[in-house]
Design an enzyme around this catalytic site. Structure first.
Site, short mmCIF file in Angstrom:
data_model
loop_
_atom_site.label_atom_id
_atom_site.label_comp_id
_atom_site.label_asym_id
_atom_site.label_seq_id
_atom_site.Cartn_x
_atom_site.Cartn_y
_atom_site.Cartn_z
N GLU A 193 87.31 10.96 18.16
CA GLU A 193 88.42 10.58 19.26
C GLU A 193 88.81 9.59 19.17
O GLU A 193 88.17 8.42 18.89
CB GLU A 193 87.19 10.74 20.51
N ARG B 84 68.67 0.50 32.05
CA ARG B 84 67.34 1.31 32.41
C ARG B 84 66.07 0.56 31.61
O ARG B 84 66.22 0.67 30.63
CB ARG B 84 67.35 2.82 32.25
N ARG C 201 84.46 7.99 19.36
CA ARG C 201 83.31 8.58 19.45
C ARG C 201 83.46 10.18 18.55
O ARG C 201 84.59 10.44 18.23
CB ARG C 201 82.69 8.80 20.85
N ASP D 289 85.08 11.92 38.21
CA ASP D 289 84.33 13.16 37.62
C ASP D 289 84.67 14.59 38.35
O ASP D 289 85.01 14.43 39.51
CB ASP D 289 82.93 12.55 37.90
N TYR E 4 90.12 7.58 37.97
CA TYR E 4 89.30 8.30 37.08
C TYR E 4 88.09 8.85 38.05
O TYR E 4 87.53 8.35 38.98
CB TYR E 4 88.21 7.33 36.29
N ARG F 299 95.66 5.60 29.27
CA ARG F 299 95.14 5.92 27.72
C ARG F 299 95.37 7.18 27.48
O ARG F 299 94.92 8.02 28.21
CB ARG F 299 94.04 5.39 27.49
N ARG G 242 79.41 0.06 36.74
CA ARG G 242 79.11 1.42 36.92
C ARG G 242 78.21 1.68 35.51
O ARG G 242 77.70 2.99 35.64
CB ARG G 242 80.21 2.45 36.78
C1 LIG Z 1 88.02 12.68 28.18
C2 LIG Z 1 87.49 12.98 29.51
C3 LIG Z 1 86.16 13.20 29.47
C4 LIG Z 1 85.70 13.58 30.72
N1 LIG Z 1 84.35 14.36 30.67
C5 LIG Z 1 84.01 14.51 32.23
C6 LIG Z 1 82.79 14.81 32.38
O1 LIG Z 1 81.75 15.02 31.41
N2 LIG Z 1 82.11 15.21 33.53
C7 LIG Z 1 82.86 14.87 34.90
O2 LIG Z 1 82.27 15.22 35.69
N3 LIG Z 1 84.09 14.71 34.37
C8 LIG Z 1 84.81 14.58 33.29
N4 LIG Z 1 86.14 13.98 33.19
C9 LIG Z 1 86.92 13.95 34.52
C10 LIG Z 1 87.54 15.22 34.49
O3 LIG Z 1 88.33 15.74 33.33
C11 LIG Z 1 88.34 15.38 35.91
O4 LIG Z 1 87.55 15.30 37.07
C12 LIG Z 1 89.21 16.58 36.27
O5 LIG Z 1 90.16 16.94 35.13
C13 LIG Z 1 90.33 16.27 37.58
O6 LIG Z 1 90.90 17.61 37.89
P1 LIG Z 1 92.10 17.46 38.44
O7 LIG Z 1 92.62 18.79 38.61
O8 LIG Z 1 92.26 16.54 39.40
O9 LIG Z 1 93.52 17.01 37.02
P2 LIG Z 1 93.72 17.82 35.83
O10 LIG Z 1 92.46 18.55 35.16
O11 LIG Z 1 94.40 16.75 35.24
O12 LIG Z 1 94.60 18.96 36.41
C14 LIG Z 1 96.13 18.92 36.89
C15 LIG Z 1 96.75 19.88 36.39
O13 LIG Z 1 98.11 19.70 37.11
C16 LIG Z 1 99.08 20.14 36.10
N5 LIG Z 1 100.15 19.72 36.52
C17 LIG Z 1 100.75 18.23 36.26
N6 LIG Z 1 101.79 18.05 36.68
C18 LIG Z 1 102.36 19.27 37.08
C19 LIG Z 1 103.80 19.72 37.33
N7 LIG Z 1 104.78 18.73 37.71
N8 LIG Z 1 103.91 21.13 37.55
C20 LIG Z 1 102.92 21.88 37.54
N9 LIG Z 1 101.65 21.53 36.93
C21 LIG Z 1 101.54 20.18 36.77
C22 LIG Z 1 98.61 19.94 34.60
O14 LIG Z 1 99.11 20.80 33.65
C23 LIG Z 1 96.94 20.05 34.97
O15 LIG Z 1 96.60 21.29 34.53
C24 LIG Z 1 86.48 13.75 31.94
C25 LIG Z 1 87.79 13.12 31.63
C26 LIG Z 1 88.18 12.74 30.54
C27 LIG Z 1 89.26 12.12 30.22
#
Ligand SMILES: Cc1cc2nc3c(=O)[nH]c(=O)nc-3n(C[C@H](O)[C@H](O)[C@H](O)COP(=O)(O)OP(=O)(O)OC[C@H]3O[C@@H](n4cnc5c(N)ncnc54)[C@H](O)[C@@H]3O)c2cc1C
Length: 380
Positions: free
Chosen positions: A299, A175, A278, A349, A347, A248, A171
């Site tokens: 981090e 370039r 980073r 985005d 993972y 992780r 992935r």
């Molecule tokens: C370090 C890092 C950097 C990233 N950078 C990028 C980026 O630059 N660009 C990009 O597009 N994506 C990025 N991502 C990915 C991005 O964070 C995810 O796409 C996004 O968080 C997905 O959202 P989600 O709602 O699926 O999950 P989450 O954001 O994890 O939301 C899940 C929610 O459910 C809640 N929850 C869980 N269990 C329960 C429960 N039992 N009861 C009630 N609430 C609960 C949690 O508290 C949380 O608020 C990154 C990820 C990481 C780890």
């Protein structure tokens, strides 16, 4: 139809808004005191800088449906991400491009020369690459692998790169142009007021009720709902009955300097001797703002324990019987859909998470209007 959505991250909020826009009342429960999940942003009280609380987030997408959906809730400012790698004190452009190669090898390659050079460096295998290390060495050779990937990957995943899937390396772009932009999507931006404000606005709808500080438990009365969309941890849903899936976690060590700290918003540190992976400089994610001071976060990656926040699902080259078991259990449930990065153990985005939640909502709305049962499990 009584619909419960667990989690107010981008997945849960997208589901809620899409279902509410189609006339369906939904209830959202969120364990945290705020929406936004992992994309949460907040102003740092000491500097006034918008902090990306769980690591830097840049929105990038080629999906125009997702883009027009999110644009309803925030003004996105264009953002060009350049990432540098600090290797033994020297800064190189990432992902590897012609600038990186010229600097690393002390040459002035044309694109064709550079391609030929990489071909010479790559180590041919008599089989398809079986893991990250084999994929890397057979693609770019040992010198570049050792400098940019070996130490970083070991620190990031806490495992030797030969235990990680080849896909992770595949992935990563390589370039042969002098373009230092990290992302190459048609839409790249950051919401002017941060992601939490965006998600808050998504959830502002007369048919959406949100309860914060409310943790969903499977035995906690969810039977009163006809359909549950769950965006929390897959193993947590089953109360870790078969064991914990490997994640992780990250620890951030913040510091403040006057002026600017580093050349770009993100500088990675692949050297194994450096304990962090980073450093992010938060004000550089909002170049339209002016701040005298600068807030930065180092981090550190570590294995996620029982009381830690899960960040990255660990997928191993050998696969996982435990994950297969949880996925199987999930497919056996009626009226529960697993959506988002934690529930699908992938993972994702943001744009992919939002696109999948839009799809899940569309399927549900389709079922509701035709009286068909809502499918229980959405696997990406
Ligand atoms: C370090 C890092 C950097 C990233 N950078 C990028 C980026 O630059 N660009 C990009 O597009 N994506 C990025 N991502 C990915 C991005 O964070 C995810 O796409 C996004 O968080 C997905 O959202 P989600 O709602 O699926 O999950 P989450 O954001 O994890 O939301 C899940 C929610 O459910 C809640 N929850 C869980 N269990 C329960 C429960 N039992 N009861 C009630 N609430 C609960 C949690 O508290 C949380 O608020 C990154 C990820 C990481 C780890």
């Amino acid at each position: 139809m009584r619909i419960l959505i667990v989690g107010a991250g981008v997945s849960g909020a997208t589901l809620a808004r899409s279902l509410a826009d189609a006339g369906n009342p939904v209830r959202v429960v969120e364990a945290k005191p705020h929406p936004g999940g992992h994309c949460h942003t907040e102003r740092d009280a000491r500097t006034g800088i918008m902090k990306h609380a769980f690591g830097p987030h840049i929105f990038h997408s080629d999906d125009m449906d997702v883009w027009s959906f999110v644009s309803r809730f925030a003004e996105f400012r264009p953002f060009a991400l350049e990432v540098k790698a600090n290797v033994a004190g020297r800064l190189f452009s990432l992902p590897i491009n012609l600038n990186t190669l010229n600097q690393f090898f002390g040459r002035q390659f044309t694109a064709e020369d550079a391609q030929a050079h990489i071909r010479n460096l790559s180590v041919p295998l008599d089989h398809d690459p079986r893991n990250f290390e084999e994929q890397a060495i057979s693609s770019i050779g040992e010198a570049l692998y050792n400098a940019f990937f070996k130490g970083y990957t070991q620190k990031q995943w806490g495992r030797p790169p030969d235990q990680l899937p080849a896909d992770i390396f595949k992935r990563l772009p390589l370039r042969f142009t002098k373009d230092n932009n990290y992302f190459h999507h048609s839409r790249i931006g950051i919401p002017q007021e941060g992601y939490t404000a965006l998600v808050e606005k998504m959830l502002r709808h007369p048919l959406i009720t949100v309860e914060y500080d409310t943790k969903f438990r499977r035995d906690g009365g969810d039977h009163e709902f006809d359909q549950v969309f769950y965006t929390g941890g897959l193993d947590a849903f089953f109360n870790f009955e078969f064991g914990r899936l490997p994640y992780r976690s990250l620890r951030f060590e913040d510091f403040i300097v006057t002026g600017d700290f580093q050349e770009s918003a993100i500088v990675t540190y692949p050297d194994p001797e450096v304990p962090y992976t980073r450093i992010s400089e938060h004000k550089k994610f909002a170049p339209w703002e002016t701040h005298e001071k600068s807030l930065c976060s180092r981090e550190f990656s570590f294995e996620c324990g029982e009381n830690d926040v899960p960040f990255y699902p660990v997928n191993l080259a050998a696969g996982s019987a435990l994950l297969d078991r949880y996925r199987y259990e999930a497919t056996q449930l009626r009226n529960v859909s697993f959506v988002g990065r934690l529930a699908t153990f992938k993972y994702l985005d943001m744009d992919v998470a939002i696109g999948q939640a839009r799809h899940a909502a569309a399927v549900t709305i389709g079922c509701l209007t035709t009286d068909l049962p809502v499918p229980a499990f959405f696997q990406p």
